[in-house]
Design a protein around this motif. Sequence first.
Motif, PDB file in Angstrom:
ATOM      1  N   VAL A  76       4.760 -31.186 -19.377  1.00  0.00           N
ATOM      2  CA  VAL A  76       5.210 -30.757 -18.054  1.00  0.00           C
ATOM      3  C   VAL A  76       6.627 -31.272 -17.851  1.00  0.00           C
ATOM      4  CG1 VAL A  76       4.835 -30.971 -15.576  1.00  0.00           C
ATOM      5  CG2 VAL A  76       2.880 -30.706 -17.104  1.00  0.00           C
ATOM      6  N   MET A 107       7.354 -30.362 -11.687  1.00  0.00           N
ATOM      7  CA  MET A 107       6.281 -29.936 -10.792  1.00  0.00           C
ATOM      8  C   MET A 107       6.924 -29.597  -9.452  1.00  0.00           C
ATOM      9  SD  MET A 107       3.209 -32.612 -11.765  1.00  0.00           S
ATOM     10  CE  MET A 107       3.917 -33.882 -10.784  1.00  0.00           C
ATOM     11  N   THR A 139       0.683 -26.864  -6.505  1.00  0.00           N
ATOM     12  CA  THR A 139       1.761 -27.237  -7.419  1.00  0.00           C
ATOM     13  C   THR A 139       1.995 -26.147  -8.452  1.00  0.00           C
ATOM     14  OG1 THR A 139       1.227 -29.574  -7.166  1.00  0.00           O
ATOM     15  CG2 THR A 139       2.529 -28.971  -9.086  1.00  0.00           C
ATOM     16  N   MET A 169      -1.398 -31.214 -15.377  1.00  0.00           N
ATOM     17  CA  MET A 169      -2.213 -30.072 -15.030  1.00  0.00           C
ATOM     18  C   MET A 169      -3.622 -30.327 -15.550  1.00  0.00           C
ATOM     19  SD  MET A 169      -0.646 -26.267 -15.474  1.00  0.00           S
ATOM     20  CE  MET A 169      -1.926 -25.359 -16.256  1.00  0.00           C
ATOM     21  N   TYR A 227       3.681 -25.744 -11.971  1.00  0.00           N
ATOM     22  CA  TYR A 227       4.130 -26.557 -13.095  1.00  0.00           C
ATOM     23  C   TYR A 227       5.096 -25.761 -13.954  1.00  0.00           C
ATOM     24  CZ  TYR A 227       0.206 -29.599 -11.958  1.00  0.00           C
ATOM     25  OH  TYR A 227      -0.671 -30.447 -11.311  1.00  0.00           O
ATOM     26  N   GLN A 228       6.126 -26.435 -14.451  1.00  0.00           N
ATOM     27  CA  GLN A 228       7.027 -25.849 -15.421  1.00  0.00           C
ATOM     28  C   GLN A 228       6.839 -26.630 -16.716  1.00  0.00           C
ATOM     29  OE1 GLN A 228      10.990 -25.475 -13.816  1.00  0.00           O
ATOM     30  NE2 GLN A 228      10.228 -24.487 -11.960  1.00  0.00           N
ATOM     31  N   ILE A 229       6.421 -25.923 -17.753  1.00  0.00           N
ATOM     32  CA  ILE A 229       5.955 -26.541 -18.986  1.00  0.00           C
ATOM     33  C   ILE A 229       6.832 -26.100 -20.150  1.00  0.00           C
ATOM     34  CG2 ILE A 229       3.957 -26.724 -20.541  1.00  0.00           C
ATOM     35  CD1 ILE A 229       2.261 -25.855 -18.013  1.00  0.00           C
TER      36      ILE A 229
END
Length: 106
Positions: free
Chosen positions: A33, A36, A22, A1, A24-26
């Motif tokens: 990350v 995505m 996109t 990101m 993002y899962q963080i």
Amino acid sequence: MRDGWGLATDGKVVFGSDGTSTLYQIDPESHQVMRMVPVKYQDNDVRYLNELEYINGEVWANAFKTDCIAIISPDSGIVVGWVFLHELRHHSPNSGNMVSGLSFTC
């Protein structure tokens, strides 16, 4: 990101956007990350995702410079619904002109 346009959390994962299509899962602890997910509506990328909120298992995101909020499945990235705010802006006395940067009309 690269840029942070929006963040939201479900209490376990932080969801982020950077103005692209996109989601993002963080990891909230390591800030790495984990995943995505491309956000799409009818096979079109939904870009300019901004101002995220996590509501009842879905990620809600403003499509920047539009009058629309995308309701996104965080697992698949599919837009499962829209909130249309065209009328709200038209009834606002100080509303400006919005320019759509999407490849479709929301």
